[in-house]
Design an enzyme around this catalytic site. Structure first.
Site, PDB file in Angstrom:
ATOM      1  N   HIS A  12       0.846  -1.195   0.000  1.00  0.00           N
ATOM      2  CA  HIS A  12       0.000   0.000   0.000  1.00  0.00           C
ATOM      3  C   HIS A  12       0.888   1.255   0.000  1.00  0.00           C
ATOM      4  O   HIS A  12       1.992   1.260   0.551  1.00  0.00           O
ATOM      5  CB  HIS A  12      -0.911  -0.017   1.244  1.00  0.00           C
ATOM      6  CG  HIS A  12      -1.942   1.068   1.225  1.00  0.00           C
ATOM      7  ND1 HIS A  12      -1.658   2.347   1.630  1.00  0.00           N
ATOM      8  CD2 HIS A  12      -3.229   1.070   0.812  1.00  0.00           C
ATOM      9  CE1 HIS A  12      -2.755   3.094   1.488  1.00  0.00           C
ATOM     10  NE2 HIS A  12      -3.714   2.341   0.986  1.00  0.00           N
ATOM     11  N   GLU A  60      -4.119   2.417  -7.113  1.00  0.00           N
ATOM     12  CA  GLU A  60      -4.413   3.529  -6.204  1.00  0.00           C
ATOM     13  C   GLU A  60      -3.474   4.691  -6.509  1.00  0.00           C
ATOM     14  O   GLU A  60      -2.344   4.720  -6.001  1.00  0.00           O
ATOM     15  CB  GLU A  60      -4.211   3.094  -4.749  1.00  0.00           C
ATOM     16  CG  GLU A  60      -5.131   1.982  -4.307  1.00  0.00           C
ATOM     17  CD  GLU A  60      -5.324   1.996  -2.791  1.00  0.00           C
ATOM     18  OE1 GLU A  60      -6.461   2.130  -2.357  1.00  0.00           O
ATOM     19  OE2 GLU A  60      -4.325   1.909  -2.062  1.00  0.00           O
TER      20      GLU A  60
HETATM   21  P1  PGA Z   1      -9.343   6.361   0.896  1.00  0.00           P
HETATM   22  O1  PGA Z   1      -8.176   5.268   1.079  1.00  0.00           O
HETATM   23  O2  PGA Z   1     -10.559   5.605   0.417  1.00  0.00           O
HETATM   24  O3  PGA Z   1      -9.525   6.963   2.241  1.00  0.00           O
HETATM   25  O4  PGA Z   1      -8.868   7.327  -0.141  1.00  0.00           O
HETATM   26  C1  PGA Z   1      -8.018   4.248   0.152  1.00  0.00           C
HETATM   27  C2  PGA Z   1      -6.807   3.434   0.501  1.00  0.00           C
HETATM   28  O5  PGA Z   1      -5.844   4.013   1.038  1.00  0.00           O
HETATM   29  O6  PGA Z   1      -6.772   2.216   0.278  1.00  0.00           O
END
Ligand code: PGA
Length: 222
Positions: free
Chosen positions: A86, A147
């Site tokens: 992540h 992401e």
């Molecule tokens: P968020 O986080 O939905 O708060 O943007 C997503 C993530 O970090 O997986």
């Protein structure tokens, strides 16, 4: 559509139990809970699919490695998924693709599906260049969570740009039928409907919106 709730370093045990009670019957939900909660959540709510938020990079199943949790140990607690690499692990713990690849392979060894995260740092950069090393070193049977770093926890994120990049990522995997693709970054009950029409998208990784029961249910039900 798979919804993976990424609880990060939030919630106390009582709150986690309360939330799980409300959502235990949703078959498309995966909950990435803090490590100490996993085993209890698994025994109290056996239908819930659980993810760890990290796993050890060491290839040993067991050993004198204080603080580490191997995929072997996770699988004994009925954990079926693990979020790997992540953005926050990369940012605060300097994790890089080499480490992410080791961790993902450790998961696969124990039949834990790695949810491998990647994304470009700045708006305007190419998402595929953040993916190539991972995709060329890992087998097809993993989940990827695209992401974009600039969209995580950002209420004002340029979602139009996120959708366009996501489509490029989906196209990249056209010939990998076993690979599943998730999107994460500021998903909420308002914008979830926009993701439903993206062909080839298998799911969403939801951070802050997954901590509020009503919001989470709206996202799952959408
Ligand atoms: P968020 O986080 O939905 O708060 O943007 C997503 C993530 O970090 O997986």
């Amino acid at each position: 559509m798979i919804i993976c709730a990424n609880w990060k370093m939030h919630l106390r045990l009582s709150e986690a139990l309360e939330l799980c009670k409300e959502v235990q019957h949703y078959g498309n939900l995966i909950i990435a809970a803090p490590m100490p909660f996993l085993s209890l959540l698994s025994s109290n709510y056996s239908q819930i699919k659980l993810a760890a938020q990290d796993v050890s990079m060491l290839e040993q199943d067991e050993g004198a490695y204080t603080g580490e949790v191997s995929s072997y140990i996770l699988s004994s607690a009925n954990v079926k998924y693990a979020i790997i690499g992540h953005y926050e692990r990369r940012k605060y713990f300097e994790e890089n693709d080499e480490l992410v690849i080791l961790k993902a392979k450790n998961c696969l060894k124990q039949n834990i599906t790695p949810i491998v995260c990647f994304g470009e740092a700045e708006l305007g950069q190419d998402p595929i260049s953040a993916l190539e090393k991972l995709a060329s070193n890992l087998p097809q049977n993993v989940y990827y969570a695209y992401e974009p770093y600039w969209a995580i926890g950002n209420k004002n994120a340029n979602m139009e740009q996120a959708y366009n990049n996501l489509k490029k990522v989906i196209k990249y995997f056209t010939h990998s039928p076993q690979t599943k693709i998730l999107y994460g970054g500021s998903v909420n009950s308002q914008n979830v409907k926009d993701f439903k029409n993206i062909t080839g998208l298998d799911g969403l990784l939801v951070g802050s919106a997954s901590l509020k029961i009503n919001e989470l249910i709206k996202i799952i039900e959408a």
